[in-house]
Design an enzyme around this catalytic site. Structure first.
Site, PDB file in Angstrom:
ATOM      1  N   HIS A  12       0.855  -1.188   0.000  1.00 23.11           N
ATOM      2  CA  HIS A  12       0.000   0.000   0.000  1.00 23.11           C
ATOM      3  C   HIS A  12       0.888   1.234   0.000  1.00 23.11           C
ATOM      4  O   HIS A  12       2.065   1.181   0.349  1.00 23.11           O
ATOM      5  CB  HIS A  12      -0.962   0.032   1.194  1.00 23.11           C
ATOM      6  CG  HIS A  12      -0.309   0.010   2.542  1.00 23.11           C
ATOM      7  ND1 HIS A  12       0.067   1.145   3.223  1.00 23.11           N
ATOM      8  CD2 HIS A  12       0.054  -1.022   3.334  1.00 23.11           C
ATOM      9  CE1 HIS A  12       0.617   0.812   4.378  1.00 23.11           C
ATOM     10  NE2 HIS A  12       0.621  -0.492   4.474  1.00 23.11           N
ATOM     11  N   ASP A 152       5.515  -1.297  12.795  1.00 23.31           N
ATOM     12  CA  ASP A 152       4.412  -1.239  11.835  1.00 23.31           C
ATOM     13  C   ASP A 152       3.610  -2.527  11.903  1.00 23.31           C
ATOM     14  O   ASP A 152       3.673  -3.251  12.913  1.00 23.31           O
ATOM     15  CB  ASP A 152       4.933  -0.959  10.423  1.00 23.31           C
ATOM     16  CG  ASP A 152       5.879  -2.036   9.892  1.00 23.31           C
ATOM     17  OD1 ASP A 152       6.048  -3.071  10.561  1.00 23.31           O
ATOM     18  OD2 ASP A 152       6.449  -1.830   8.800  1.00 23.31           O
ATOM     19  N   ASN A 311       1.239   7.447  14.755  1.00 24.49           N
ATOM     20  CA  ASN A 311       0.330   7.631  15.894  1.00 24.49           C
ATOM     21  C   ASN A 311       0.850   8.801  16.723  1.00 24.49           C
ATOM     22  O   ASN A 311       1.694   8.648  17.594  1.00 24.49           O
ATOM     23  CB  ASN A 311       0.264   6.345  16.726  1.00 24.49           C
ATOM     24  CG  ASN A 311      -0.865   6.379  17.745  1.00 24.49           C
ATOM     25  OD1 ASN A 311      -0.944   7.276  18.570  1.00 24.49           O
ATOM     26  ND2 ASN A 311      -1.742   5.385  17.677  1.00 24.49           N
ATOM     27  N   ASP A 335       4.785   3.154   4.594  1.00 22.21           N
ATOM     28  CA  ASP A 335       5.510   2.466   3.531  1.00 22.21           C
ATOM     29  C   ASP A 335       6.022   3.410   2.452  1.00 22.21           C
ATOM     30  O   ASP A 335       7.046   3.137   1.815  1.00 22.21           O
ATOM     31  CB  ASP A 335       4.613   1.395   2.901  1.00 22.21           C
ATOM     32  CG  ASP A 335       4.612   0.110   3.706  1.00 22.21           C
ATOM     33  OD1 ASP A 335       5.164   0.111   4.817  1.00 22.21           O
ATOM     34  OD2 ASP A 335       4.057  -0.891   3.230  1.00 22.21           O
ATOM     35  N   ARG A 423       0.467  14.085   5.535  1.00 21.05           N
ATOM     36  CA  ARG A 423       0.017  15.343   6.120  1.00 21.05           C
ATOM     37  C   ARG A 423       0.106  16.498   5.123  1.00 21.05           C
ATOM     38  O   ARG A 423       1.078  16.607   4.374  1.00 21.05           O
ATOM     39  CB  ARG A 423       0.869  15.707   7.343  1.00 21.05           C
ATOM     40  CG  ARG A 423       1.072  14.593   8.350  1.00 21.05           C
ATOM     41  CD  ARG A 423      -0.205  14.218   9.057  1.00 21.05           C
ATOM     42  NE  ARG A 423       0.067  13.259  10.130  1.00 21.05           N
ATOM     43  CZ  ARG A 423      -0.726  12.261  10.464  1.00 21.05           C
ATOM     44  NH1 ARG A 423      -1.850  12.082   9.811  1.00 21.05           N
ATOM     45  NH2 ARG A 423      -0.419  11.446  11.457  1.00 21.05           N
ATOM     46  N   SER A 541      -5.938  18.681   5.162  1.00 17.23           N
ATOM     47  CA  SER A 541      -5.524  18.313   3.816  1.00 17.23           C
ATOM     48  C   SER A 541      -6.557  18.754   2.778  1.00 17.23           C
ATOM     49  O   SER A 541      -7.763  18.714   3.011  1.00 17.23           O
ATOM     50  CB  SER A 541      -5.294  16.810   3.726  1.00 17.23           C
ATOM     51  OG  SER A 541      -6.436  16.097   4.159  1.00 17.23           O
TER      52      SER A 541
END
Length: 682
Positions: A12, A152, A311, A335, A423, A541
């Site tokens: 992903h 992860d 997080n 990733d 972000r 965003s």
């Protein structure tokens, strides 16, 4: 000149990054170009952008670095199916076609997609997944020496690693192994609360402050064994993701007192409490890992990467309560950032090039994506039929936008190079007044079209930030990767002086803005501060629900039209919503007119396309059925007998039946591999 292309793909958040003589010149995620959120496909468009930014042909690349070892990952997948056979057939049939199509021979896929048949980049370099994360955390950091913590869901086998970075070297010393994973625990809770795995974990973090950690004791007593050093072991009776297309089992449902929430159903107190409880476990595990890391690798600073490093609540606690004086988090910690890490690993670790830490950092503010000149913007808006005017003076533009925000307008803000990572940092942002109590609900409902409980982040001008967030200078950074807390105000019933960006627990995921990282955005914030005396605005965003952040002026304009945004600023062009509707309706009417000849020609072309698609679809269906039958035979005739024999012999490759009496689940890692091993995908 040495050029290194880093690639992450096929799981992903595919991405590409380009280093030229050790300098990061470009990086972008494929989703921004394909408009497919979390796009996992080969990052063809992202690579094309990176090469164009450096005016470089693919054939002139010196090295291509892939962010993980695909065959070592395949080993883990096969071992997992062997360990659970005859269970897991459906999951096996779902996973293996993708491996056979792209992942089995990643090197050939890269060469084929880049059109490179010869030259120095013929053989890609394969950097282990958590080595890529570690490199992405340490090499761009402002430290000459730092401890490293990566965590992860899973890479090849590792789910978390501890290590140390010194000068131009990264060394991982301990790991946790699949299936025991802090990231997968968080994903399981994400799925149970009705959100999407590998996409909506941030929603669980936003939901957590609405609940209480009432379920922590039940989880630690039954489902999770958390050690004093932060290592953990999952009870796989509660988490069947190894052999089922589900993250949690019926036993987990009994522990929670009911079935999982389905998407679209109301969020209950149980969901909020589960989110709060798993968030508590994540924060506690990260703190314990950090203390153990500091005891084994004493250093003043620690660098974080991996999905868990996104997080920001856990990061905030680590900054406030952890043993390290400084914490630096890779802004693209997931990733996508592995593409950067793999490239830097080749430059420093394999080529042994020296490293001098930049006192700011080497990420260029994460502003590594495409930019557009004023002329390009004008052409794009003209093609869209937009009504716009230019404000060529940056100072005048800043004062105009500051006035709009002060008046309660919502503004789409598109400036300079696009951000790399999840972000928005002031280049592809939606801006609004943080002082207005109703602004959060308005943005969620009318602009972003998302869940009402979701918080918004503030962008705060460095220096004056202490008036609103007293600990912001320590707890926040330029990349919006940690939580800080708002100053209390009178009367106590008021959440804060900036309620639109203050969550129910008085927290905020703040971005500290300065001229060193984001000069253009800092200029706007100064204009707003001079006008209002408030150093903070809402910064979220520039996208709507379930779409990637906008990349091009055309995408910005289309999002502007279909959302509740009031104003749009693209470089030095400003657009007002009320001026767009008339020309939009006129263009729609004109474009909808077709004559009889055009209609007949279009019908013929449509029929041919339909016939082609039908034939192609039938071919794919037949080929898919044949491959599924073959894979089912492999699972039944090969994997299942091997699994049954190995279990009869007491083999436990996944370490799921081991005793919980261990003091730790960390595994010592051997010395780094021979450099030749990095040319192998295993």
């Amino acid at each position: 000149m040495v050029s290194i292309l880093g690639i992450s793909a096929f799981y992903h958040d595919s991405a590409a990054a380009l280093l030229i003589d050790g300098r990061l010149v470009a990086a972008a995620q494929e989703e921004r170009f394909s408009r497919r959120k979390h796009d996992a496909r080969f990052p063809e468009s992202a690579i094309a952008y990176c090469l164009s930014e450096a005016n470089l042909a693919a054939s002139r690349l010196d090295f291509i670095a892939f962010y993980e070892k695909p065959l070592r990952k395949l080993e883990r997948i096969v071992e997992t199916h062997v360990a659970h056979a005859p269970r897991g057939l459906r999951q096996f049939l779902r996973a293996m076609p993708a491996w056979l199509a792209n992942k089995l021979d990643v090197g050939s896929v890269i060469r084929r997609r880049l059109g490179s048949r010869s030259g120095p980049c013929q053989r890609p370099v394969f950097v282990a997944h958590h080595e890529s994360h570690a490199a992405s955390a340490f090499y761009p950091s402002p430290f000459d020496e730092a401890a490293i913590l990566t965590s992860d869901g899973v890479g090849e086998w590792a789910t978390a690693c501890l290590g140390i970075g010194r000068g131009n070297r990264v060394r991982l010393t301990r790991e946790l192994r699949f299936p025991h994973s802090l990231g997968l625990l968080y994903s399981a809770a994400t799925a149970f609360c009705g959100f999407r795995v590998n996409a909506d974990e941030y929603k669980l973090m936003g939901l957590a402050p609405y609940g209480r950690p009432r379920i922590v004791d039940a989880l630690l007593a039954n489902a999770v064994d958390l050690k004093a050093d932060g290592s953990l072991r999952l009870n796989m009776d509660y988490f069947p993701f190894c052999h089922r297309l589900a993250m949690t089992s019926r036993r987990f449902e009994r522990l929670m007192g009911g079935k999982p929430r389905r998407a679209g159903e109301p969020i209950t107190e149980r969901d909020a409490d589960l989110a709060a409880s798993v968030q508590w476990i994540v924060e506690e595990s990260v703190l314990r890992m950090a203390r153990f890391l500091h005891a084994t690798h004493p250093a003043r600073a620690v660098c974080l990467a991996g999905g868990v490093a996104l997080n920001c609540a856990a990061n905030g606690r680590l900054i406030r309560e952890g043993p390290f004086e400084q914490v630096w988090v890779q802004p693209a910690a997931g990733d996508a950032g592995g593409a950067i890490g793999a490239a830097w690993f080749v430059w420093h670790q394999l080529l042994e090039r020296p490293r001098r830490a930049d006192p700011v950092d080497s990420m260029s503010g994460a502003l590594l994506g495409p930019s557009y000149s004023s002329g390009q913007v004008a052409q794009a808006l003209d093609r869209e039929g937009a009504v716009a005017r230019r404000v060529p003076s940056p100072g005048e533009l800043d004062r105009l936008v500051a006035a709009w925000i002060d008046e309660g307008k919502t503004v789409g803000w598109f400036q300079g190079r696009m951000e790399f990572g999840p972000r928005a940092l002031g280049s592809r942002s939606i801006l609004a007044d943080a002082r207005r109590a109703g602004m959060r609900d308005h943005l969620n409902r009318c602009v972003k079209d998302r869940e009402s409980f979701r918080p918004f982040a503030p962008a705060i001008l460095r220096g004056p930030s202490v008036t609103l967030f007293p600990a912001a200078d320590r707890e926040s950074n330029a990349y919006m990767t940690s939580l800080t807390h708002a100053a209390r105000v009178d009367p106590p019933a008021v959440n804060s002086a900036v309620p639109a960006v203050t969550h129910v627990d008085h927290s905020a995921r703040a971005q500290l803005v300065d001229s060193a990282h984001h000069p253009r955005f800092a200029s706007l914030l100064r204009a707003f501060f001079e006008r209002t005396g408030c150093p903070a605005i809402v910064n979220t965003s520039f996208n709507t629900a379930d779409e990637p952040i906008v990349c091009s002026p055309e995408e910005a304009y289309r999002t502007f039209l279909r959302s509740g945004l009031d104003r749009l600023v693209i470089e030095d062009h400003v657009l007002l919503k009320e001026e767009q509707s008339a020309i939009r309706n006129r263009d729609t009417a004109v474009r909808g007119r077709t004559g009889p000849m055009e209609a007949r020609s279009g019908a013929a072309r449509s029929a041919l396309r339909g016939a082609y698609r039908l034939g192609a679809g039938l071919s794919r269906t037949v080929a898919g059925l044949v491959s599924l039958v073959a894979l089912a035979a492999v699972h039944s005739l090969l994997i299942t007998p091997i699994g049954l024999i190995r279990r009869a012999c007491g083999d436990d490759p996944l370490d799921v039946r081991s005793s919980a009496d261990r003091a730790t689940y960390w595994r010592e890692l051997p010395e780094p591999a021979d450099p030749v091993d990095y040319w192998r995908p295993f």
